[in-house]
Scaffold this active site. Structure first.
Site, PDB file in Angstrom:
ATOM      1  CG  ASN A   7      36.524  39.459  45.109  1.00  0.00           C
ATOM      2  OD1 ASN A   7      35.600  39.781  45.853  1.00  0.00           O
ATOM      3  ND2 ASN A   7      37.203  40.355  44.408  1.00  0.00           N
ATOM      4  CD  GLU A  34      36.188  43.665  45.743  1.00  0.00           C
ATOM      5  OE1 GLU A  34      35.764  44.810  45.967  1.00  0.00           O
ATOM      6  OE2 GLU A  34      35.813  42.983  44.782  1.00  0.00           O
ATOM      7  CG  ASP A 143      39.815  39.827  41.649  1.00  0.00           C
ATOM      8  OD1 ASP A 143      40.208  39.745  40.453  1.00  0.00           O
ATOM      9  OD2 ASP A 143      38.825  40.507  41.978  1.00  0.00           O
ATOM     10  CG  ASN A 145      40.294  42.998  39.065  1.00  0.00           C
ATOM     11  OD1 ASN A 145      39.168  42.629  38.704  1.00  0.00           O
ATOM     12  ND2 ASN A 145      40.506  43.551  40.248  1.00  0.00           N
ATOM     13  CG  ASP A 215      38.973  35.336  40.972  1.00  0.00           C
ATOM     14  OD1 ASP A 215      39.192  36.082  41.943  1.00  0.00           O
ATOM     15  OD2 ASP A 215      37.978  35.464  40.220  1.00  0.00           O
ATOM     16  CG  ASP A 248      31.109  40.239  41.884  1.00  0.00           C
ATOM     17  OD1 ASP A 248      31.735  39.877  42.899  1.00  0.00           O
ATOM     18  OD2 ASP A 248      31.214  41.374  41.397  1.00  0.00           O
ATOM     19  CG  HIS A 249      35.071  37.308  42.083  1.00  0.00           C
ATOM     20  ND1 HIS A 249      36.187  37.333  41.278  1.00  0.00           N
ATOM     21  CD2 HIS A 249      34.655  38.597  42.174  1.00  0.00           C
ATOM     22  CE1 HIS A 249      36.432  38.578  40.904  1.00  0.00           C
ATOM     23  NE2 HIS A 249      35.524  39.370  41.440  1.00  0.00           N
TER      24      HIS A 249
END
Length: 258
Positions: A7, A34, A143, A145, A215, A248-249
């Site tokens: 991501n 994303e 991802d 989530n 993930d 952030d991933h």
DNA sequence: ATGTCACTTTACAAGTGA
């Protein structure tokens, strides 16, 4: 064979890192989530120059997914039948060699009291219904989530029942497993916590070790039988000179026997 | 819980989503 899912939180902001990742790891397949751009704004020239073909399912500002591969991508499919929010670009799939690759960016859900949470559960139900119709070597990644178990959150007591770790979400992941899909990172890590793939940008979460494993790479049994390793490239979560800020991933890297 | 980031807009700061 090497496959990566990442991501990137905006492919435009992360382009230098994406190209560096391709050069460093030379994956056969890279799935991005994303990307946050429409198809026409995807950096096709740069990816092509790095030696990759790609298919994108983009969207302005939000969501968007892409598959990059060194070999040709066949039978490309955008979205999936039964998607409760088909206007959001969250799934792209294609065949590479004899492997069916599904790249997913699951609805975040925001919080368990938000209407988006119910949409997330319905979305995961629909994804499972669709995946249940598939046959042959299959790799579903992206991802999700969802942190599948308490081994996948840094503080299970804090996260108990919260969005990303709640029981209804975890039930949806178990349903995917009941289809015969195997959580490859968990299979490789055993009972060791993590490996985490996401750390909130806020509060210095990465430095403090406040990570989540949201993930995932889910493989059919024939794919899992070829499993060599699943690793997280934590270096990508750190600031890197000349390549801009991190996502952030962090990328999740799968190696399979050929 | 929150030491953030990226996106958008009849933009030049604030709201949204994560």
């Amino acid at each position: 064979m090497k496959v990566i899912t990442w991501n990137v939180n905006s492919v435009r902001q992360r382009l230098a890192r994406v190209i560096a990742l391709l050069n460093r790891h030379e994956p056969d397949v890279l799935c991005l989530q994303e990307i946050k751009v429409t198809d026409d704004a995807f950096p096709l020239m740069e990816v092509t120059a790095a030696g990759y073909q790609c298919v994108t399912h983009g969207q302005k500002a939000y969501n968007g997914v892409a598959i990059l591969a060194r070999e040709p991508l066949h039978d490309v499919s955008l979205g999936f039948r039964g998607d409760p929010v088909p206007e959001e670009a969250r799934v792209v799939s294609a065949t590479v060699g004899d492997l069916r690759v599904v790249n997913a960016y699951v609805v975040n859900g925001k919080s368990t009291t938000d209407p988006a949470y119910q949409i997330k559960l319905r979305w995961l139900d629909a994804l499972a219904d669709w995946l249940a119709t598939m046959a042959g070597p299959l790799l579903v990644m992206g991802d999700f989530n969802v942190a599948p178990t308490d081994l996948d959150v840094y503080d299970p007591a804090l996260w108990h029942g919260q969005n990303l770790a709640s029981e209804p979400e975890r039930e949806r992941i178990r349903r995917l497993e009941s289809l015969g899909l195997i959580d490859l990172a968990r299979a490789h890590a055993g009972d060791t916590p993590g490996p985490y793939t996401y750390w909130d940008y806020r509060a210095g979460a990465f430095h403090k070790g406040w990570g989540l494993r949201i993930d995932l790479m889910l493989g059919s049994a024939d794919v899992a039988a070829r499993l060599v390793s699943v690793e997280v490239d934590r270096e990508e979560r750190k600031p890197t000179a000349g390549e801009g800020k991190p996502s952030d991933h962090a990328p999740l890297i799968l190696t399979l026997r050929d």
